[in-house]
Scaffold this active site. Structure first.
Site, short mmCIF file in Angstrom:
data_model
loop_
_atom_site.label_atom_id
_atom_site.label_comp_id
_atom_site.label_asym_id
_atom_site.label_seq_id
_atom_site.Cartn_x
_atom_site.Cartn_y
_atom_site.Cartn_z
N ASP A 3 3.17 60.01 134.88
CA ASP A 3 2.33 60.69 133.89
C ASP A 3 3.25 61.64 133.12
O ASP A 3 4.41 61.81 133.48
CB ASP A 3 1.22 61.48 134.60
CG ASP A 3 0.33 62.25 133.64
OD1 ASP A 3 -0.03 61.70 132.58
OD2 ASP A 3 0.00 63.44 133.93
N SER A 4 2.68 62.30 132.11
CA SER A 4 3.48 63.30 131.39
C SER A 4 3.75 64.53 132.27
O SER A 4 4.73 65.23 132.06
CB SER A 4 2.73 63.73 130.13
OG SER A 4 1.49 64.30 130.49
N CYS A 6 -8.66 61.41 130.81
CA CYS A 6 -7.29 61.94 130.89
C CYS A 6 -7.10 62.35 132.34
O CYS A 6 -7.98 62.98 132.93
CB CYS A 6 -7.14 63.16 129.97
SG CYS A 6 -5.58 64.04 130.21
N THR A 7 -5.96 61.99 132.89
CA THR A 7 -5.78 62.23 134.33
C THR A 7 -5.59 63.70 134.68
O THR A 7 -5.59 64.07 135.85
CB THR A 7 -4.59 61.40 134.86
OG1 THR A 7 -3.44 61.70 134.07
CG2 THR A 7 -4.89 59.92 134.81
N HIS A 8 -5.44 64.54 133.66
CA HIS A 8 -5.42 65.99 133.93
C HIS A 8 -6.84 66.52 134.22
O HIS A 8 -7.00 67.55 134.86
CB HIS A 8 -4.87 66.76 132.73
CG HIS A 8 -3.39 66.76 132.60
ND1 HIS A 8 -2.67 65.64 132.27
CD2 HIS A 8 -2.47 67.75 132.77
CE1 HIS A 8 -1.37 65.95 132.22
NE2 HIS A 8 -1.23 67.22 132.51
N GLU A 37 -2.15 71.90 132.18
CA GLU A 37 -0.74 71.83 132.59
C GLU A 37 -0.16 73.24 132.73
O GLU A 37 0.68 73.50 133.58
CB GLU A 37 0.04 71.01 131.56
CG GLU A 37 1.46 70.69 131.94
CD GLU A 37 1.63 69.61 133.02
OE1 GLU A 37 0.80 68.70 133.11
OE2 GLU A 37 2.61 69.71 133.78
N CYS A 46 -1.75 57.74 133.39
CA CYS A 46 -1.91 58.49 132.15
C CYS A 46 -2.71 57.60 131.20
O CYS A 46 -2.32 56.44 130.97
CB CYS A 46 -0.52 58.79 131.58
SG CYS A 46 -0.55 59.44 129.92
N ASN A 47 -3.79 58.13 130.69
CA ASN A 47 -4.62 57.33 129.78
C ASN A 47 -3.90 57.06 128.47
O ASN A 47 -4.01 55.98 127.90
CB ASN A 47 -5.92 58.07 129.49
CG ASN A 47 -6.85 58.08 130.69
OD1 ASN A 47 -7.75 57.29 130.78
ND2 ASN A 47 -6.61 58.99 131.62
N TYR A 107 1.78 64.16 126.06
CA TYR A 107 1.89 62.83 125.48
C TYR A 107 0.82 62.64 124.39
O TYR A 107 0.99 61.86 123.47
CB TYR A 107 1.65 61.76 126.56
CG TYR A 107 2.87 61.32 127.33
CD1 TYR A 107 4.10 61.97 127.20
CD2 TYR A 107 2.79 60.23 128.20
CE1 TYR A 107 5.21 61.55 127.91
CE2 TYR A 107 3.90 59.79 128.91
CZ TYR A 107 5.10 60.45 128.78
OH TYR A 107 6.20 60.02 129.49
N GLY A 108 -0.28 63.38 124.56
CA GLY A 108 -1.47 63.15 123.73
C GLY A 108 -1.26 63.23 122.23
O GLY A 108 -2.00 62.60 121.48
N1 DGL Z 1 -2.60 62.95 131.62
C1 DGL Z 1 -2.37 62.20 130.45
C2 DGL Z 1 -3.52 61.32 130.06
O1 DGL Z 1 -4.19 60.84 130.96
C3 DGL Z 1 -1.59 62.83 129.32
C4 DGL Z 1 -1.91 64.19 128.90
C5 DGL Z 1 -0.91 64.67 127.87
O2 DGL Z 1 0.28 64.76 128.21
O3 DGL Z 1 -1.29 64.84 126.70
O4 DGL Z 1 -3.74 61.02 128.92
#
Ligand code: DGL
Length: 270
Positions: free
Chosen positions: A12-13, A187-189, A155, A75-76, A44-45
């Site tokens: 993931d990021s 989003c996995t966060h 984060e 990560c989505n 990453y978003g």
């Molecule tokens: N956790 C990630 C996701 O599921 C990325 C979040 C990010 O870095 O923007 O999209």
């Protein structure tokens, strides 16, 4: 032939994928994990699909080099633009799992009528959830909203407080969510703010889908079906980051205890 004794790779990021790693280990406690958090390039978003594909490919190569038997794109944002790419790279060396398709199948099977999705700008821009859900069932009303402040906020350690409450409320009060019977935390966060999302919707009967649990069960099913369970007991885990951050170190310790093995490994975009 894939070797069952090898590790499960996961990336993931940043800390978002740790929620997936955790769910996987709850289902499969004897597996070894190799985790890569691309902390030098988060979020990453807001990056372009090409950039995310480049980072995903580089991390994928690393996890294949480490002989992972299964790679989870935790990560989505990366799942929505780099799943096919990683499948092509892995061919018969490793199984590749994304975090969108299993959630789509879960949503279809539950028979929801109106589904809301929140995720990063990158994930929402691709329309990946909406397309996949409506390909399988065009009658499901799907509404989606980019919530770009959430992943960087989480984060940086801002969850379960006044700031996160305000930001979450600001997004979720959007009228598009009126009448939904499920909300996908795309989003996995976001499992780290699931409680706050539930509190916002406390008067409504809405299922909040913290997708990490669905992915954990999905990975278990694949590992068992393919007879890839590691034979030993009590797995060992190794964590790599592209940049050392206090918050990542704190989060890994929180999830896995003080003795976490955290290694910095740079990846660069030429
Ligand atoms: N956790 C990630 C996701 O599921 C990325 C979040 C990010 O870095 O923007 O999209």
């Amino acid at each position: 032939m894939i070797d069952s004794e090898k590790s499960i790779g996961i990336f993931d990021s940043g800390i978002g994928g740790l929620t997936v790693a955790n769910a996987v280990l709850r289902e499969l406690p004897n597996e070894n994990l190799i985790y890569f958090g691309d902390t030098a390039h988060l979020p990453y978003g807001d990056k372009s699909p090409e950039t995310i594909q480049f980072f995903s490919k580089t991390i994928g190569e690393f996890l294949l080099f480490k002989d992972c038997k299964l790679i989870i794109i935790a990560c989505n944002t990366a799942s929505s633009v780099a799943y096919e790419l990683l499948q092509e790279m892995a061919i018969d060396k490793a199984i590749v799992v994304d975090v969108i398709n299993p959630v789509v199948d879960y949503t279809i099977n539950k028979g929801f009528k109106k589904v809301g999705i929140i995720g990063t700008q990158g994930t929402i821009n691709t329309g990946a959830y909406q397309k996949k859900i409506n390909e399988k069932n065009p009658n499901i009303d799907v509404v989606s909203l980019a919530t770009p402040l959430l992943a960087p906020m989480i984060e940086s350690g801002f969850s379960n407080g006044q700031i996160s409450k305000l930001v979450i409320e600001e997004y979720l009060k959007n009228p598009m969510f009126i009448g939904i019977d499920a909300l996908i935390l795309g989003c996995t966060h976001y499992p780290l703010i699931k409680k706050e999302v539930e509190e916002f919707f406390h008067n409504n009967k809405i299922e909040i889908l913290a997708t990490n649990e669905i992915i954990g069960q999905h990975v278990k099913k694949i590992i068992e079906e393919k007879n890839l369970n590691r034979k030993g007991s009590g797995g060992k885990h190794k964590f790599y980051v592209s940049d050392y951050t206090e918050n990542f170190a704190k989060a890994t310790k929180l999830f896995y205890g003080e003795s976490v093995d955290l290694v910095k490994l740079q990846i660069t975009k030429e």
